[in-house]
Design an enzyme around this catalytic site. Structure first.
Site, PDB file in Angstrom:
ATOM      1  N   LYS A 158      49.689  47.555  33.875  1.00 41.05           N
ATOM      2  CA  LYS A 158      48.337  47.439  34.068  1.00 41.05           C
ATOM      3  C   LYS A 158      47.599  48.236  33.135  1.00 41.05           C
ATOM      4  CE  LYS A 158      46.906  45.095  38.165  1.00 41.05           C
ATOM      5  NZ  LYS A 158      45.871  45.184  39.109  1.00 41.05           N
ATOM      6  N   GLY A 164      39.763  41.221  32.299  1.00 43.90           N
ATOM      7  CA  GLY A 164      39.859  39.784  31.776  1.00 43.90           C
ATOM      8  C   GLY A 164      41.635  39.513  31.522  1.00 43.90           C
ATOM      9  N   GLY A 165      42.273  40.226  32.366  1.00 43.05           N
ATOM     10  CA  GLY A 165      43.665  39.972  32.565  1.00 43.05           C
ATOM     11  C   GLY A 165      44.445  40.386  31.154  1.00 43.05           C
ATOM     12  N   LYS A 201      52.966  48.096  42.208  1.00 42.47           N
ATOM     13  CA  LYS A 201      54.034  47.166  43.058  1.00 42.47           C
ATOM     14  C   LYS A 201      53.377  45.514  42.829  1.00 42.47           C
ATOM     15  CE  LYS A 201      57.295  46.833  46.420  1.00 42.47           C
ATOM     16  NZ  LYS A 201      58.561  46.206  45.362  1.00 42.47           N
ATOM     17  N   ILE A 203      52.680  42.260  44.168  1.00 40.05           N
ATOM     18  CA  ILE A 203      52.676  41.586  45.534  1.00 40.05           C
ATOM     19  C   ILE A 203      53.295  40.316  45.306  1.00 40.05           C
ATOM     20  CG2 ILE A 203      50.910  41.252  47.336  1.00 40.05           C
ATOM     21  CD1 ILE A 203      51.394  44.116  47.023  1.00 40.05           C
ATOM     22  N   GLU A 275      37.594  43.827  44.349  1.00 40.55           N
ATOM     23  CA  GLU A 275      38.690  42.884  44.383  1.00 40.55           C
ATOM     24  C   GLU A 275      39.698  43.401  45.259  1.00 40.55           C
ATOM     25  OE1 GLU A 275      37.721  40.599  40.211  1.00 40.55           O
ATOM     26  OE2 GLU A 275      39.373  42.076  40.357  1.00 40.55           O
ATOM     27  N   ASN A 290      34.441  45.581  40.207  1.00 41.26           N
ATOM     28  CA  ASN A 290      33.679  45.173  38.952  1.00 41.26           C
ATOM     29  C   ASN A 290      32.221  45.369  39.044  1.00 41.26           C
ATOM     30  OD1 ASN A 290      35.843  43.845  37.610  1.00 41.26           O
ATOM     31  ND2 ASN A 290      35.731  41.771  38.771  1.00 41.26           N
ATOM     32  N   ARG A 292      29.505  44.617  37.813  1.00 42.77           N
ATOM     33  CA  ARG A 292      28.591  43.843  37.108  1.00 42.77           C
ATOM     34  C   ARG A 292      28.419  42.400  38.129  1.00 42.77           C
ATOM     35  NH1 ARG A 292      32.466  39.947  35.950  1.00 42.77           N
ATOM     36  NH2 ARG A 292      34.560  41.019  35.233  1.00 42.77           N
ATOM     37  N   VAL A 295      31.242  35.822  37.059  1.00 45.02           N
ATOM     38  CA  VAL A 295      31.102  34.357  36.593  1.00 45.02           C
ATOM     39  C   VAL A 295      30.835  33.667  37.888  1.00 45.02           C
ATOM     40  CG1 VAL A 295      32.351  32.575  35.697  1.00 45.02           C
ATOM     41  CG2 VAL A 295      32.586  34.745  34.800  1.00 45.02           C
TER      42      VAL A 295
HETATM   43  P1  ADP Z   1      35.179  37.263  36.558  1.00 41.35           P
HETATM   44  O1  ADP Z   1      35.744  36.007  36.151  1.00 41.35           O
HETATM   45  O2  ADP Z   1      35.406  37.709  37.822  1.00 41.35           O
HETATM   46  O3  ADP Z   1      33.486  37.245  36.309  1.00 41.35           O
HETATM   47  P2  ADP Z   1      36.741  38.431  34.392  1.00 41.35           P
HETATM   48  O4  ADP Z   1      37.355  39.759  34.537  1.00 41.35           O
HETATM   49  O5  ADP Z   1      37.401  37.307  34.272  1.00 41.35           O
HETATM   50  O6  ADP Z   1      35.702  38.372  35.618  1.00 41.35           O
HETATM   51  O7  ADP Z   1      35.639  38.443  33.058  1.00 41.35           O
HETATM   52  C1  ADP Z   1      34.441  37.940  33.170  1.00 41.35           C
HETATM   53  C2  ADP Z   1      34.250  37.207  31.725  1.00 41.35           C
HETATM   54  O8  ADP Z   1      33.988  38.417  30.671  1.00 41.35           O
HETATM   55  C3  ADP Z   1      35.186  36.329  31.030  1.00 41.35           C
HETATM   56  O9  ADP Z   1      34.373  35.318  30.408  1.00 41.35           O
HETATM   57  C4  ADP Z   1      35.990  37.243  30.214  1.00 41.35           C
HETATM   58  O10 ADP Z   1      36.668  36.285  29.359  1.00 41.35           O
HETATM   59  C5  ADP Z   1      35.079  38.021  29.756  1.00 41.35           C
HETATM   60  N1  ADP Z   1      35.563  39.747  29.480  1.00 41.35           N
HETATM   61  C6  ADP Z   1      36.420  40.305  30.452  1.00 41.35           C
HETATM   62  N2  ADP Z   1      36.626  41.475  29.802  1.00 41.35           N
HETATM   63  C7  ADP Z   1      36.131  41.595  28.724  1.00 41.35           C
HETATM   64  C8  ADP Z   1      35.855  42.477  27.654  1.00 41.35           C
HETATM   65  N3  ADP Z   1      36.563  43.816  27.980  1.00 41.35           N
HETATM   66  N4  ADP Z   1      35.182  42.265  26.852  1.00 41.35           N
HETATM   67  C9  ADP Z   1      34.345  41.136  26.462  1.00 41.35           C
HETATM   68  N5  ADP Z   1      34.741  40.200  27.580  1.00 41.35           N
HETATM   69  C10 ADP Z   1      35.569  40.226  28.536  1.00 41.35           C
HETATM   70  P1  ADP Z   2      41.400  42.559  35.224  1.00 38.05           P
HETATM   71  O1  ADP Z   2      40.781  43.907  35.182  1.00 38.05           O
HETATM   72  O2  ADP Z   2      41.968  41.964  34.158  1.00 38.05           O
HETATM   73  O3  ADP Z   2      40.516  41.593  36.139  1.00 38.05           O
HETATM   74  P2  ADP Z   2      42.948  42.956  38.010  1.00 38.05           P
HETATM   75  O4  ADP Z   2      43.378  44.265  38.081  1.00 38.05           O
HETATM   76  O5  ADP Z   2      41.691  42.576  38.648  1.00 38.05           O
HETATM   77  O6  ADP Z   2      42.599  43.120  36.252  1.00 38.05           O
HETATM   78  O7  ADP Z   2      44.152  41.889  37.994  1.00 38.05           O
HETATM   79  C1  ADP Z   2      43.845  40.473  37.592  1.00 38.05           C
HETATM   80  C2  ADP Z   2      44.788  39.558  38.592  1.00 38.05           C
HETATM   81  O8  ADP Z   2      45.847  39.867  38.593  1.00 38.05           O
HETATM   82  C3  ADP Z   2      44.418  39.471  40.042  1.00 38.05           C
HETATM   83  O9  ADP Z   2      43.007  38.604  40.219  1.00 38.05           O
HETATM   84  C4  ADP Z   2      45.322  39.233  40.455  1.00 38.05           C
HETATM   85  O10 ADP Z   2      45.580  37.802  40.687  1.00 38.05           O
HETATM   86  C5  ADP Z   2      46.524  39.641  39.802  1.00 38.05           C
HETATM   87  N1  ADP Z   2      47.154  40.994  40.304  1.00 38.05           N
HETATM   88  C6  ADP Z   2      46.578  42.285  40.237  1.00 38.05           C
HETATM   89  N2  ADP Z   2      47.325  43.307  40.580  1.00 38.05           N
HETATM   90  C7  ADP Z   2      48.063  42.577  41.259  1.00 38.05           C
HETATM   91  C8  ADP Z   2      49.530  43.132  41.996  1.00 38.05           C
HETATM   92  N3  ADP Z   2      49.659  44.243  42.176  1.00 38.05           N
HETATM   93  N4  ADP Z   2      50.117  41.944  42.489  1.00 38.05           N
HETATM   94  C9  ADP Z   2      50.205  40.997  42.360  1.00 38.05           C
HETATM   95  N5  ADP Z   2      49.059  40.455  41.598  1.00 38.05           N
HETATM   96  C10 ADP Z   2      48.076  41.225  41.072  1.00 38.05           C
HETATM   97 MG    MG Z   3      39.660  41.519  38.090  1.00 40.48          MG
END
Ligand code: ADP
Ligand code: ADP
Ligand code: MG
Length: 449
Positions: A158, A164-165, A201, A203, A275, A290, A292, A295
């Site tokens: 990670k 945003g994955g 790890k 999950i 989360e 998060n 903020r 969505v």
């Molecule tokens: P959630 O859906 O839980 O609010 P997300 O991690 O999916 O959170 O991000 C929220 C929105 O912000 C999404 O539309 C995503 O595409 C956008 N986003 C996430 N990270 C960034 C970033 N670093 N810069 C710009 N947009 C981002």
């Molecule tokens: P982001 O900042 O991009 O949102 P997250 O750490 O929230 O990143 O992880 C994004 C998604 O990936 C989570 O919503 C979950 O579905 C999956 N995920 C994250 N960590 C793990 C893990 N350790 N094992 C399995 N799935 C995971």
């Molecule tokens: Mg997340």
């Protein structure tokens, strides 16, 4: 209370904030890019300022342009929405330096939680369970290999500053590690300017459960229930429900307890989300916070009856929380479904659902141009009801009522998804889409023939 606030975002969330400001008797100024000149947020605001061209880097992410827009229009505060500058500590600090209130937590808090590895360590120190993982930032491929070996495969690489994955890679064995390490570093570098990685790890069959919190500057913290966001496509949420079906009261309490601990650990104020991933035995592990509005916040709003944006603004103005835990409604079920554009183009005939228990948050109108520059999400349909079955039926009829002409969307996909037995059972996990999407596409194809 503030007299005038700059909305530094676009799309449905900018409109959501403008509407809230109107109800609070606060003037709104929308900062927009040339691509969004004809947006409902701009039309609905008291004033608007163009902050640059289509490219987000030159407009919505241009910190100085946003600050200038606020200063030149006499705004006292900036609402960053989600995405863009909403989790940018440097921007929050610049707001402070320019005498503007950043509607969110302090720059220090954003920084603390934005470094996902440091946040993990802070959680461990404060008795919040985290996914087993690396002790610090990985310094080399060799260190990643050693750590992965200790944890046991599969693991998840990670990005420390991720969102945003992006910058995330599933690694099932040592032979994949080196390649994943380099590609994740490159992706994180491109997206966040910093390529640092850590390991967790993986999950198995996890569910993504998150807890909404509100905290003021006087140490009052409340949780507003959990959201099940396990329906994901490429780590992006597609549909969210609250409460999480089938969660025992014990697990629910445990998660909200950990969320409060997490908020206390960083001295949190504003709206925020903690989360967790839940393993097959319902053990919850913190993954990130998060800092903020999210969505999916409306699903919690319709469930609890609390206007989260209003609370966020009040907290930023130094007010105390308006509600106590006991006053939160929180009965029944709520579901949110995101609708995304599959292509860009002009919206033709448009009809959104109405009626009992339905809310639609969308910036679309007939003639609106969906451009390729930003997020493809075009609408959120939120339904509330007494039981989960009732809300599923309400969502189905709402999707049946929805007509979006002019561009292809994933409306049919979301509709068919509501008939999938695993969705109906409510036990689906984050791998659902990958495993089932082909079958759902097939149902659609058969239905259309
Ligand atoms: P959630 O859906 O839980 O609010 P997300 O991690 O999916 O959170 O991000 C929220 C929105 O912000 C999404 O539309 C995503 O595409 C956008 N986003 C996430 N990270 C960034 C970033 N670093 N810069 C710009 N947009 C981002
Ligand atoms: P982001 O900042 O991009 O949102 P997250 O750490 O929230 O990143 O992880 C994004 C998604 O990936 C989570 O919503 C979950 O579905 C999956 N995920 C994250 N960590 C793990 C893990 N350790 N094992 C399995 N799935 C995971
Ligand atoms: Mg997340």
């Amino acid at each position: 209370m503030f007299k005038r606030i700059l909305v530094a975002n676009r799309g449905e969330i900018a409109l959501r904030i403008v509407r809230c400001l109107r109800e609070m008797d606060i003037e709104s100024v929308v900062a927009y890019s040339t691509a969004d000149k004809e947006s409902l947020a701009v039309m609905g605001a008291n004033a608007s300022v163009c902050i640059g061209p289509e490219k987000a880097g030159q407009s919505y992410l241009n910190q100085d342009a946003v600050i200038q827009a606020a200063l030149s229009t006499g705004c006292e505060a900036i609402h960053p929405g989600y995405g863009f500058l909403s989790e940018n500590a440097e921007f929050a600090r610049k707001c402070e330096q320019n005498g503007l209130v950043f509607i969110g937590p302090s720059a220090g808090i954003i920084e603390k939680m934005g470094d996902k590895q440091a946040a993990r360590e802070l959680m461990i120190q404060n008795g919040v369970k985290v996914v087993p993982g690396s002790g610090g930032i990985l310094k080399s491929v060799e260190e990643a290999k050693r750590t992965a070996e200790e944890l046991g495969y599969p693991v998840l690489l990670k990005a420390v500053y991720g969102g945003g994955g992006r910058g995330m890679r599933r690694v099932s064995g040592v032979e994949e590690l080196e390649e994943c390490y380099h590609s994740a570093t490159a992706e994180a570098e491109a997206a966040f300017g910093k390529g640092a990685l850590y390991l967790e790890k993986l999950i198995r069959n996890p569910r993504h459960i998150e807890v909404q919190i509100l905290a003021d500057r006087f140490g009052n913290i409340i949780t507003l229930g959990e959201r099940n966001c396990s329906m994901q496509r490429n780590h992006q949420k597609m549909l969210e429900e609250t409460p999480c079906f089938g969660l025992t009261e014990r697990v629910r309490k445990e998660l909200s307890g950990m969320a409060v601990k997490a908020a206390k650990a960083c001295g949190y104020f504003s709206a925020g989300t903690v989360e967790f991933v839940l393993d097959e035995e319902n053990n919850g592990y913190f993954i990130e916070m998060n800092t903020r509005i999210q969505v999916e916040h409306p699903v919690t709003e319709v469930f609890t009856g609390v206007d989260l944006i209003r609370q966020q603004i009040r907290i930023a103005a130094g007010r105390k929380l308006e509600i106590t835990r006991e006053e939160i409604d929180g009965k029944g079920y709520a579901l949110e479904c995101r609708i995304c554009a599959k292509k860009t183009g002009k919206i033709g005939y448009l009809h959104f659902p109405q009626g009992y228990g339905v809310r639609v948050d969308s910036h679309l109108y007939t003639g609106y141009e969906v451009t390729p520059f930003y997020d493809p999400m075009i609408a959120k349909i939120i339904v509330k009801g007494k039981t989960r079955l009732e809300v599923i039926r309400r969502l189905r009829r709402s999707l049946e009522e929805t007509v979006i002409e002019g561009i292809p969307t994933d409306l049919d996909f979301m509709y068919m998804l509501t008939y999938h037995p695993e969705f109906i059972k409510g036990t689906y996990h984050t791998g659902f889409y990958e495993k089932q999407h082909a079958k759902i596409e097939q149902w659609i194809a058969e239905g259309i023939e």
